[in-house]
Design an enzyme around this catalytic site. Sequence first.
Site, PDB file in Angstrom:
ATOM      1  N   GLY A  57       0.844  -1.201   0.000  1.00 61.20           N
ATOM      2  CA  GLY A  57       0.000   0.000   0.000  1.00 61.20           C
ATOM      3  C   GLY A  57       0.870   1.237   0.000  1.00 61.20           C
ATOM      4  CB  SER A  98     -15.839  26.452  15.192  1.00 61.79           C
ATOM      5  OG  SER A  98     -17.114  26.164  14.718  1.00 61.79           O
ATOM      6  CB  CYS A 106      -9.430   8.376   8.983  1.00 60.10           C
ATOM      7  SG  CYS A 106      -8.303   7.567   7.835  1.00 60.10           S
TER       8      CYS A 106
END
Length: 478
Positions: free
Chosen positions: A14, A273, A281
């Site tokens: 990977g 925020s 993920c």
Amino acid sequence: MGETRIIKNICCIGAGYVGGPTMAVIAQKCPHIKVTVVDLNAQRIADWNDADLDKLPIYEPGLADVVAEARGRNLFFSTDVDKAIDEAQMIFISVNTPTKTYGVGKGMAADLKYIELCARQIARVSKDDKIIVEKSTLPVRTAEALRTILTSTGNHVNFQVLSSPEFLAEGTAVTDLHKPDRVLIGGDADAEGQAAIEALVAVYENWVPRERIITTRVWSSELSKLTANAFLAQRVSSINAISALCEKTGADVDEISRAIGADSRIGAKFLKSSVGFGGSCFQKDILNLVYLCQHFNLPEVAAYWEQVIKMNDYQKHRFAKKIIDSLFNTVSGKKIAFLGWAFKKDTNDTRESAAIYVADELLQDRAEIHIYDPKVRAEQVFADLEYLQTHRKDAIHGVSLTTDEIKNLVKVHVNPYTAMRSAHAIAILTEWDEFKIYDWQKVYGQMLKPAFVFDGRNVVSKTELEEIGFHVYNIGKG
Ligand SMILES: NC(=O)C1=CN([C@@H]2O[C@H](COP(=O)(O)OP(=O)(O)OC[C@H]3O[C@@H](n4cnc5c(N)ncnc54)[C@H](O)[C@@H]3O)[C@@H](O)[C@H]2O)C=CC1
Ligand SMILES: O=C(O)[C@H]1O[C@H](OP(=O)(O)OP(=O)(O)OC[C@H]2O[C@@H](n3ccc(=O)[nH]c3=O)[C@H](O)[C@@H]2O)[C@H](O)[C@@H](O)[C@@H]1O
């Protein structure tokens, strides 16, 4: 007692956002270890091998320097998976583990088909003992499934399975890998398991202080990763929940973050925020956690964590709705400029970016969207929007748009000023630093009036922009 093996040859399956940077840093810090990163995706491997370091498949600050130092010396990228497996003493599995889009657990559970394929390939190819390291984020007890597949072959090879989840964040991957808060390694309690743990500890000890390397049992390590991401995402959803209240009451969410973050028990990080968290993920790992809780018949625990995702969906929707409401209840035929498409600054990764969902909501109302992002290519933007049309969650209402409709309504620019020219409104979706230093007076001069800025990251100065004449909406500022 099992004997600790000195590792001289590592393979990583990977070559993505985790495998590539993680192995590049291991190779950089351990010149005595040969590290080969393999992938089925030939183009990705060709890009990792490209002489032009600007063409690396992943944009990460500092990564090109690390690759330049180690590539060809002890760092190699290849498509010959069998050969790399055969030669390695330690094999990292860093393949993708997306949310399942079919069958049992659809929309919730992690799709482990890529992991299973790796295990079968390792089992088939291996002729001597190997340590297998789970780097991908996996549901608790995956190591057990891996071990079953690995040991069910006739090769009589001894496999030790370790869990060593990765905690790097994109955009700061190289720094995170150079100076990790901790490295986590889980293994079996028996002598062979402990020896395997020590072999991996010895690799990391080349640059990570021993006290930062935490060793645990396998299941704790696997569950720690899901828990860490759930806690981080929960902080973002919590502050975003408060941002909605700030807008109703006149309080300022950034001031609140500062005030509460000064409490050392709360801490200052992850209280910014925003238009909503994205990335490959957070959502996937929380859904996975929720699925596990449901599986183990813990509905209250599942509902608790699911709320983090619901709040994030609400925040993205709230931002899109604010744009439509402010533009006199329709954006049909109006030009909206998007600054940013990546899910955060300093990365070219767009997976689950809030920008995709906000764009989709505006496209439902037939807005014309003109996008500029310093690192994201046009093909990626179109691929993201097209993917969403066939993968809508129940929470996301709306009809699917055709490819032609998307092509007609969306334009991607390489120059931010052309993206913003003649726009009715600008929406800031990613916190790229360059947005702060644009010539906003010039931008204002070229826009239709009234000119709106919807700052989904609170990066530009509301006061300065209002002095120029803009109507400015910030997240969490009443
Ligand atoms: N992206 C991130 O920042 C982080 C990701 N993770 C976890 O790491 C894992 C990998 O994530 P990413 O690197 O982002 O994914 P990615 O999608 O960027 O890379 C995965 C790579 O694995 C390759 N692959 C899949 N199956 C294969 C096989 N059988 N043989 C050879 N190659 C194969 C794919 O072609 C792809 O290039 C996931 O479990 C993720 O949750 C963990 C920490 C950070
Ligand atoms: O498992 C993973 O993939 C990784 O997930 C996250 O890393 P990443 O998604 O790359 O980036 P973050 O910095 O965590 O940001 C995630 C999202 O939350 C948003 N965010 C973050 C922090 C904050 O205060 N506010 C906020 O809106 C970001 O803009 C971004 O969209 C974790 O931070 C890593 O530790 C973990 O290894």
